[in-house]
Design a protein around this motif. Structure first.
Motif, short mmCIF file in Angstrom:
data_model
loop_
_atom_site.label_atom_id
_atom_site.label_comp_id
_atom_site.label_asym_id
_atom_site.label_seq_id
_atom_site.Cartn_x
_atom_site.Cartn_y
_atom_site.Cartn_z
N GLN A 157 -42.93 -26.95 7.96
CA GLN A 157 -43.62 -27.90 6.84
C GLN A 157 -43.05 -27.60 5.79
O GLN A 157 -43.54 -27.60 4.60
CB GLN A 157 -44.92 -27.58 6.97
N GLY A 158 -41.62 -27.37 5.63
CA GLY A 158 -40.94 -27.15 4.08
C GLY A 158 -41.20 -28.22 3.24
O GLY A 158 -41.04 -29.47 3.79
N ARG A 159 -41.27 -28.06 1.92
CA ARG A 159 -41.18 -29.11 0.79
C ARG A 159 -39.99 -29.44 0.72
O ARG A 159 -39.71 -30.75 0.53
CB ARG A 159 -41.89 -28.57 -0.26
N ASP A 170 -37.48 -31.86 2.60
CA ASP A 170 -37.66 -31.05 3.91
C ASP A 170 -38.42 -32.09 4.65
O ASP A 170 -39.17 -32.91 4.42
CB ASP A 170 -38.05 -29.60 3.92
N GLY A 172 -41.64 -31.38 5.46
CA GLY A 172 -42.94 -31.12 5.36
C GLY A 172 -43.61 -32.49 4.70
O GLY A 172 -44.79 -33.15 4.97
N GLY A 173 -42.88 -33.38 3.86
CA GLY A 173 -43.38 -34.52 3.39
C GLY A 173 -43.50 -35.73 4.18
O GLY A 173 -44.30 -36.41 4.05
N PHE A 174 -42.47 -35.64 5.28
CA PHE A 174 -42.43 -36.71 6.17
C PHE A 174 -43.77 -36.54 7.19
O PHE A 174 -44.22 -37.25 7.74
CB PHE A 174 -41.35 -36.89 7.10
N MET A 175 -44.11 -35.11 7.52
CA MET A 175 -45.42 -34.81 8.01
C MET A 175 -46.55 -35.22 7.38
O MET A 175 -47.40 -35.75 8.18
CB MET A 175 -45.21 -33.14 8.28
N LYS A 176 -46.63 -35.15 6.10
CA LYS A 176 -47.68 -35.56 5.43
C LYS A 176 -47.81 -37.10 5.44
O LYS A 176 -49.09 -37.58 5.48
CB LYS A 176 -47.71 -35.04 3.79
N ALA A 177 -46.65 -37.71 5.23
CA ALA A 177 -46.70 -39.13 5.46
C ALA A 177 -47.30 -39.80 6.71
O ALA A 177 -48.27 -40.62 6.78
CB ALA A 177 -45.35 -39.77 5.37
N LEU A 178 -46.94 -39.08 7.83
CA LEU A 178 -47.63 -39.52 9.34
C LEU A 178 -48.86 -39.21 9.28
O LEU A 178 -49.76 -39.73 9.85
CB LEU A 178 -46.51 -38.86 10.18
N TYR A 180 -51.10 -38.87 6.94
CA TYR A 180 -51.86 -39.94 6.02
C TYR A 180 -51.92 -41.24 6.93
O TYR A 180 -53.04 -41.74 7.00
CB TYR A 180 -51.13 -39.97 4.80
N ALA A 181 -50.80 -41.62 7.04
CA ALA A 181 -50.78 -42.85 7.78
C ALA A 181 -51.60 -43.05 9.13
O ALA A 181 -52.20 -44.14 9.45
CB ALA A 181 -49.57 -43.59 8.33
N ASP A 183 -53.99 -40.56 10.01
CA ASP A 183 -55.43 -39.89 9.97
C ASP A 183 -55.14 -38.87 10.81
O ASP A 183 -56.39 -38.58 11.90
CB ASP A 183 -56.39 -40.91 10.11
N ARG B 159 -52.04 -47.23 3.99
CA ARG B 159 -51.72 -46.44 5.12
C ARG B 159 -50.52 -47.31 5.82
O ARG B 159 -49.66 -46.67 5.98
CB ARG B 159 -52.58 -46.00 5.77
N TYR B 160 -50.95 -48.65 6.15
CA TYR B 160 -50.22 -49.39 7.18
C TYR B 160 -50.71 -50.70 6.83
O TYR B 160 -51.72 -51.26 6.37
CB TYR B 160 -49.89 -48.84 8.36
N LEU B 169 -45.51 -48.87 8.13
CA LEU B 169 -46.02 -48.06 7.13
C LEU B 169 -46.03 -48.48 5.70
O LEU B 169 -45.16 -49.27 5.24
CB LEU B 169 -44.77 -46.86 7.10
N GLY B 173 -48.07 -43.45 2.52
CA GLY B 173 -47.49 -42.08 3.37
C GLY B 173 -46.40 -41.63 2.38
O GLY B 173 -46.37 -40.41 2.35
N LYS B 176 -47.74 -39.50 -0.53
CA LYS B 176 -48.22 -38.31 0.17
C LYS B 176 -47.08 -37.54 0.26
O LYS B 176 -47.14 -36.34 -0.02
CB LYS B 176 -48.98 -38.42 1.41
N ALA B 177 -45.72 -37.88 0.63
CA ALA B 177 -44.49 -37.20 1.05
C ALA B 177 -44.19 -36.56 -0.27
O ALA B 177 -43.92 -35.40 -0.52
CB ALA B 177 -43.64 -38.13 1.54
N TYR B 180 -46.68 -33.87 -1.98
CA TYR B 180 -46.40 -32.81 -1.04
C TYR B 180 -45.13 -31.86 -1.57
O TYR B 180 -45.09 -30.74 -2.09
CB TYR B 180 -46.40 -33.08 0.24
N ALA B 181 -44.05 -32.74 -1.72
CA ALA B 181 -42.76 -32.20 -2.19
C ALA B 181 -42.74 -31.59 -3.33
O ALA B 181 -42.10 -30.65 -3.79
CB ALA B 181 -41.71 -33.03 -1.95
#
Lengths: 271, 271
Positions: A157-159, A170, A172-178, A180-181, A183, B159-160, B169, B173, B176-177, B180-181
């Motif tokens: 979950q790196g930034r 890294d 982590g941001g894409f994890m946060k994006a998905l 959020y989208a 839930d 969200r989408y 998307l 999202g 959020k990415a 976070y970063a």
């Protein structure tokens, strides 16, 4: 400098877990460059009798190819001592009977040879780098949002991380994006997951208080290790930023200028 | 059906704010398709004497081009009645003397004609769609992380959304990415920002309790309007999902099958 003030953190150390990128080497074009002094530091450490393991969130390569890259840089490291997220994830997929939709780096795909993926019921994201296109993210999103119970695994979950040409986003941001989208809350495989660190400790056959983790990532290396009862030391290389030393919630047991300095401190105390 | 059970939500309505995408039309190839009955519903509403405004988080077009698209679909709408994030952002940039680094849709760029961008001291993201590449996200990240005090504006936080070929998307999202970063909190311009809704109410010269917001997005349309003291109605078109009717924190004042049904209910009560 910190080592001069207090050497408390090196007392009774029987084992060392090392982060790799940003500690042993800086990544970048052509695979990256060793950080000065780190090849020799690893040699000293491996010859010291301490138990040494490597723990990386690297997901741009299979573990085998990744270790080969390190060996070409001059590091004397064997695959069996390296812990990375993909093998840990494969165990989880098998145990839970899951089929993944993958959004990972092309060079990681070989880790998934033979894994059934015809009816995906979870999504796995790694550090896919350029494969994080809008189209690929939409595809992963489409799979997740279509599942009655969406399951998202994130390999780390790196930034961000440092390449020779600058900082890069890294996973982590894409994890946060998905998250959020859709839930949904991702399950992180790799650092700082306690399960991941504990599998390394079991392999070392040591207790957490006997082990020091050395990394450049304050939250995922240092904080993750400390939450498992280990000591956590941050080196001032890789993604280290001076503001890390005033982080509101994570406080490293020590800061060292680089791996060579950290290893010297550990080995002096071990005499 | 909900309207049959309770008509409380239409009492005393003097003005209506309408979301556009998913309420008036579904977006997609060639600009999209009107939702059946919505062109006629807008005609009835505009002829009723009620004050009507349109409030969209659309950022894939300039406001002018966007309204032209709607006019071609048959909607009798004028630019001055449409509120969208980009003009609101331009006011904020001027007031605070900020120069943006933009990660927005190509077709939105004309809104920023004449805006000074040589020394960006903030980042603006909109629904950039295919421009959300890894490279472009890294560039925006690089600007933010290089600022002493990173400022991130997000044009909406959806969200989408639904295109004719499936769910896509939205900007949220990616917001959020980057949040976070960079460990930063974005400032949202557009729905559900209270400031944005209040600017529409001022233009209508109405009090919040006199106005109904009709949208397909439970959180950003309905919830945002309710937090400003308006009533919020969700239509079962666009991005509506049945699970919205059991949302843990946002409860619409009513659910209607589509815009035509919502308008009929409002106009019947107005007789």
């Amino acid at each position: 400098m910190a080592a001069g003030r207090s050497m408390e953190w090196v007392k009774g150390v029987k084992g060392v877990i090392l982060d790799m990128c940003g500690v042993l080497y800086d990544s970048g074009e052509g695979g990256g460059q060793p950080i000065p002094g780190s090849v020799e530091a690893i040699e000293r450490l491996m010859g010291s009798g301490l138990i040494v393991r490597f723990c990386t969130n690297e997901t741009q390569n299979t573990r085998e190819k990744f270790v080969q890259k390190l060996q070409r840089m001059g590091f004397n490291i064997s695959v069996s001592h390296v812990f990375s997220p993909a093998p840990a994830l494969l165990r989880i997929l098998r145990e839970r009977g899951l089929q993944p939709h993958l959004l990972v780096h092309d060079d990681l795909m070989a880790e998934f040879d033979g894994v059934e993926m015809t009816s995906p019921n979870c999504v796995v994201i790694g550090d896919a780098a350029d494969r994080f296109s809008y189209q690929n993210l939409n595809e992963a999103f489409g799979v997740l949002i279509g599942l009655e119970k969406p399951i998202l695994f994130s390999l780390g979950q790196g930034r961000y991380y440092k390449e020779t040409d600058g900082l890069k986003l890294d996973v982590g941001g894409f994890m946060k994006a998905l998250e959020y989208a859709c839930d949904v809350q991702a399950e992180v495989v790799g650092k700082p997951s306690a399960e991941f660190f504990q599998s390394v400790l079991r392999d070392m056959d040591l207790q957490p208080h006997e082990v020091v983790m050395v990394g450049d990532d304050l939250v995922n290396d240092v904080g993750g290790a400390q939450r498992c009862g280990m000591r956590g030391v941050q080196v001032r290389t890789g993604k280290y930023r001076p503001s890390d030393e005033q982080h509101p919630s994570v406080k490293a047991d020590a800061h060292m200028d680089d791996l060579a300095a950290a290893v010297d401190a550990i080995l002096i105390s071990d005499l």
